[in-house]
Design a protein around this motif. Structure first.
Motif, PDB file in Angstrom:
ATOM      1  N   GLU A  42      -3.572  -3.887   9.808  1.00  0.00           N
ATOM      2  CA  GLU A  42      -3.956  -5.056   9.009  1.00  0.00           C
ATOM      3  C   GLU A  42      -5.316  -5.631   9.428  1.00  0.00           C
ATOM      4  OE1 GLU A  42      -2.737  -5.382   6.347  1.00  0.00           O
ATOM      5  OE2 GLU A  42      -0.717  -4.551   6.472  1.00  0.00           O
ATOM      6  N   HIS A  83      -6.008   0.993   2.925  1.00  0.00           N
ATOM      7  CA  HIS A  83      -4.861   1.320   3.785  1.00  0.00           C
ATOM      8  C   HIS A  83      -4.536   2.812   3.743  1.00  0.00           C
ATOM      9  CE1 HIS A  83      -3.274  -2.204   5.710  1.00  0.00           C
ATOM     10  NE2 HIS A  83      -2.973  -2.858   4.617  1.00  0.00           N
ATOM     11  N   TYR A 132      -3.713 -10.779  10.694  1.00  0.00           N
ATOM     12  CA  TYR A 132      -4.653 -10.340   9.661  1.00  0.00           C
ATOM     13  C   TYR A 132      -6.076 -10.823   9.961  1.00  0.00           C
ATOM     14  CZ  TYR A 132      -1.197  -8.532   6.307  1.00  0.00           C
ATOM     15  OH  TYR A 132      -0.234  -7.778   5.674  1.00  0.00           O
ATOM     16  N   HIS A 154      -8.334  -3.616  -0.500  1.00  0.00           N
ATOM     17  CA  HIS A 154      -7.552  -3.656   0.743  1.00  0.00           C
ATOM     18  C   HIS A 154      -6.425  -2.615   0.705  1.00  0.00           C
ATOM     19  CE1 HIS A 154      -5.608  -5.819   4.195  1.00  0.00           C
ATOM     20  NE2 HIS A 154      -4.514  -5.311   3.637  1.00  0.00           N
ATOM     21  N   GLU A 181       0.790  -1.235   0.000  1.00  0.00           N
ATOM     22  CA  GLU A 181       0.000   0.000   0.000  1.00  0.00           C
ATOM     23  C   GLU A 181       0.827   1.292   0.000  1.00  0.00           C
ATOM     24  OE1 GLU A 181       0.259  -2.184   2.645  1.00  0.00           O
ATOM     25  OE2 GLU A 181       0.312  -1.101   4.545  1.00  0.00           O
TER      26      GLU A 181
HETATM   27 ZN    ZN Z   1      -2.753  -4.909   4.498  1.00  0.00          ZN
END
Ligand code: ZN
Ligand code: B3K
Length: 880
Positions: free
Chosen positions: A326, A307, A387, A303, A270
């Motif tokens: 996360e 971020h 995660y 995702h 990211e």
């Molecule tokens: Zn991530």
């Protein structure tokens, strides 16, 4: 060089940084034989640090220092010390400028951390500690600086030069070289730095934000991939809109860039304004990517985009807080995927991953809390616990607070901590402050490892019409943690009457209006709940929608499970009842003689799923999948791989033989017409059709064979073509299998993502993926030890999915894996350490397997100069 001492780092040793970097000015001279990096940092003492006299220490890894100057004066060798992993400057004032020139060799960087080359292009990966492989820097996330980056390179070889932020200047240099300068206005930690240089094509799109700002969306790929960008760009726009609507988060730069690279250690990264993706997680076209890939790409693009707020604008104080970004971001991408498709199906997929893989991690030697208290190598902590369990923990806060208060909490969190590096505790505090709820006990979810076990007993008092649930929680011991405290667990329940309807749940006899579903909040080791005015003994629907990441123990009868499968209003539990029934049947057959009869109601239940067209077909597609071998193994304490795999295959064959007609009908009913559509409905049709095909080939059905061959030849998309290939490969039609594999390779050899699928179909196959065949794949010209995707597709898939062959009695599978871990340890320790996972839980297997797994781990342990990555996993796995 990296140090080979194996040091443990503790959360309680955290100290604020002694120096802060306000600005860093980078200049990269990129050449074929290496790169020169000039870095000028504006540094000052941190007013919050107690040590006012501290010397300056910067992190480094595999760097050649050329020069160093303080406030413009070159330092003499006595003024600083270059210890390899640290650069120390003894005398510095409170505020100064430091310029460092280093030389690095990206073309020889096989670890794929820092700056490296992938198919002729330069690219970076800095999380978690890759920036120190580029230049000396305080490489920790709580040092946030403004970056300006000038990249200089040969113009013909590298026409595209990218970094974070906005491009502010470009121009020509001598010798056919050129430069571009980028400025990122947002202070960021070094792990979010990115650079790309290559001969790439640019795909453009636009997005208008909620405040009517126009954002330039750009995707950069190698020319051969120029037709594979549309899906990622569409996914990105959906994600940007969704984050505005659901979280009120708007994008903050004028440009957002995505780059695809072939050699990448994980899925994507990211970096601020410049997300870098593994090609397999971003490139798609209907003829080369499967439905699963389409879904994966949408989720990962979202995702990484999410971020930008949960991770970049508000970042982590230290790496123990990794789940802050996360866990929350996985939660956000799960919500997004639920909104784009079926929420129940998404929940089933998330719970399946958690129960199969995270529960195993939580019960093994690498078990750690969502916020670990120590680590040796941070790269090993990008785990399912951080995660997936981290996502569940955020999800439980969402359940406890409800959507409105949760949104109030996330607004407060973003507003309060914008531009800061914070902790998981700051996140929980924002949720508490916004909602008024006390989450003190809830915080134990971040501190205690291990999967809670919830044991439920029930009792019905017909006279008083009271139904009683007794619920106990127990959290197993994990390495370094014993005798844990009870946690705060949201436990959603419903009660089904004899017609399968939900009943009002009156916890108090005087209640008039009672809801039919309740979230019971478990906080003690034991609770008893009484439900009043219950006319007859109900069937309990426990842990609805998988409301907490726990294991539930309850003595379900097969009747109850069949009943829930048909009637439970909670879709998740309907599916789960089917899984539990199948597990019960499979487990009861392990080591039984082959003539032992198989529960007839299982055939009836699956027959019903295949024929009742009034059922939600997306759910049917999920319910038709038997629990995986890996999950069945996870449920056992002394798992006998052979016995379990055989019992599962017996049930699968029995179902397929008895439902042959229904499967053929299902195949034809779900035929696709028209061009490929990546819509949930079309994907469901393809899943049903291809499951039916797989089952028919599993029993070597002749009609199935004809259908598979035709589908393989005529398929208009990769989902159908690769499903037909997989079905043939897993059948006993050996000639067809060999021909299909050869034809498929012939057709797709130019496309690395499809070749990866070709490798993994074989490496995962119980029939085509014996060890010798897998060894032959490693010799294939398309295999490349430098490419993590290829390693995962062959070695990773064999050890993780081809259980019957990996766990061969002669330990040949284990020794094979160990040899390749050792081989990879020098070139790419991150990938090597990941490959150890299938061996780590050796204690959980039956005696016959245990010894071989342990011996394989010991052979890795005995390698001279093991990387810290592999060292940590192997030593923890072998520890008593
Ligand atoms: Zn991530
Ligand atoms: N943050 C990265 C993962 C980095 C892994 C470094 N070893 C991708 C993600 O989770 O979005």
């Amino acid at each position: 060089m990296r140090t080979q001492e194996h040091r443990t780092i503790y959360l309680n040793e955290y100290r604020v940084p002694m120096f802060l970097v306000d600005h860093v000015d980078l200049r990269f001279e990129l050449f074929e034989e290496g790169a020169r990096v000039h870095s000028t940092m504006k540094i000052r003492r941190n007013p919050d640090s107690e040590d006012r006299e501290a010397r300056l220490e910067l992190d480094g890894d595999s760097l050649t220092l050329e020069t160093i100057s303080l406030n413009g004066q070159t330092l003499a060798s006595g003024d600083y010390e270059d210890k390899g992993d640290k650069l120390i400057v003894r005398e510095v004032s409170d505020e100064f400028s430091l310029t460092i020139v280093t030389w690095i060799e990206p073309q020889n960087n096989t670890r794929l951390e820092g700056l490296y080359k992938s198919s002729g292009m330069f690219c970076t990966q800095c999380e978690a500690q890759g920036f120190r492989c580029i230049t000396f820097f305080p490489d920790r996330p709580d040092v946030m600086a403004r970056f300006s980056t000038r990249i200089e390179a040969d113009k013909a070889l590298y026409p595209i030069l990218l970094s974070n932020g906005n491009d502010v200047e470009r121009g020509e240099l001598d010798d056919g070289r050129h430069f571009v300068t980028w400025e990122d206005p947002f202070p960021k930690p070094s792990y979010l730095f990115a650079l790309v240089a290559g001969d790439l094509v640019e795909k453009k799109d636009r997005f208008t934000t909620m405040s009517a700002r126009e954002i330039d969306l750009r995707m950069y790929v190698e020319p051969r991939n120029s037709e594979k960008c549309e899906h990622a760009l569409d996914s990105l726009k959906r994600a940007m809109r969704w984050d505005e609507e659901v979280y009120g988060r708007e994008y903050d730069l004028d440009i957002f860039m995505i780059v695809a690279v072939d050699d990448f250690n994980m899925g994507a990264m990211e970096n601020k304004g410049l997300n870098i993706f593994n090609s397999s997680c971003v490139l798609a076209s209907s003829d080369t990517a499967t439905d699963a890939a389409y879904q994966r790409i949408e989720a990962i693009v979202a995702h990484e985009y999410f971020h930008n707020w949960s991770g970049n604008r508000v970042t982590c104080r230290d790496w123990f807080q990794l789940s802050l970004k996360e866990g929350f971001t996985v939660f956000r991408d799960s919500q997004f995927s639920s909104d784009m498709g079926s929420a129940t199906v998404k929940r089933i997929e998330d719970a399946t991953l958690l129960r199969t893989a995270q529960f195993a991690e939580d019960a093994g030697p690498m078990a750690h809390p969502v916020r670990p208290a120590s680590y040796m190598e941070i790269t090993n902590f990008y785990t399912l616990t951080i995660y997936e369990k981290g996502c569940e923990v955020v999800g439980m806060i969402h359940t406890l607070l409800g959507p409105e208060l949760f949104r109030k909490g996330s607004d407060l969190y973003f507003e309060r901590h914008d531009g800061q590096a914070v902790t998981t505790d700051d996140f929980v505090k924002a949720m508490e402050d916004a909602s008024g709820r006390d989450l003190t006990q809830f915080r134990l979810w971040y501190e205690q490892a291990g999967t809670p076990v919830i044991s439920v007993e029930d009792e019905y008092d017909a006279e008083r019409k009271v139904y009683r649930l007794n619920i106990r929680q127990h959290i197993p011991d994990t390495p370094g943690q014993r005798n844990k405290k009870p946690q705060h667990i949201p436990f959603a329940v419903g009660l089904l009457n004899e017609r399968g309807e939900d009943q009002p749940l009156k916890l108090d006899a005087s209640e008039n209006e009672a809801p039919t579903e309740r979230v019971l909040e478990l906080t003690e080791a034991e609770h008893t709940f009484e439900f009043h005015d219950i006319e007859a003994r109900p069937v309990p629907s426990l842990l609805r929608n998988f409301s907490a990441p726990v294991r539930v123990r309850y003595a379900w009868t097969r009747e109850q499970l069949m009943f829930q499968m048909n009637y439970d209003s909670d879709g998740f539990n309907r599916w789960d009842a089917g899984q539990r029934l199948a597990i019960d049947v499979i487990q009861s057959l392990v080591h039984q003689p082959s003539e032992t009869p198989i529960e007839p109601r299982l055939v009836a239940a699956y027959g019903h799923l295949l024929t009742d067209s009034s059922l939600d077909q997306a759910m049917v597609a999920k319910m038709l999948q038997l629990p995986s071998e890996a999950y069945l193994l996870e449920l056992n304490d002394a798992a006998d791989v052979q016995g379990i795999c055989e019992a599962r295959t017996r049930v699968l064959n029995h179902l397929a033989l008895n439902l042959r007609e229904e499967l053929v009908a299902c195949y034809h009913r779900n035929g696709d017409s028209g061009p490929y559509q990546p819509t949930p409905e079309a994907m469901t049709r393809r899943t049903l059709r291809n499951s039916a095909l797989g089952w028919l080939l599993q029993i070597n059905d002749e009609e199935g064979r004809v259908l598979a061959l035709k589908q393989f030849r005529e398929a208009g998309n990769m989902t159908d073509q690769s499903a037909a290939l997989r079905a043939l490969v897993n059948s006993d039609f050996e000639d067809d299998r060999a021909r299909a594999l050869a034809d498929f390779y012939q057709q797709w050899q130019h496309d690395p993502q499809v070749v990866e699928q070709w490798f993994s179909v074989q490496a995962s196959s119980p029939k085509a993926g014996g060890l010798d065949a897998v060894k032959a794949l490693l010799e294939h010209k398309a295999f490349d030890w430098k490419n993590p995707n290829k390693i995962r597709a062959v070695v990773g898939v064999f050890a993780g999915q081809n259980l019957i062959n990996f766990h061969a009695r002669d330990a040949s599978g284990y020794n094979f894996l160990a040899r390749h871990i050792v081989r990879l340890d020098d070139s790419n320790p991150q990938i090597a350490a990941r490959l150890v996972a299938p061996l780590t839980r050796w204690r959980q297997y039956a005696e016959t397997y245990r010894h071989g797994m342990k011996a394989a781990l010991e052979s890795v342990r005995d390698k001279a100069s093991l990387s810290p990555d592999v060292y940590e996993v192997v030593h923890k796995s072998l520890a008593d």
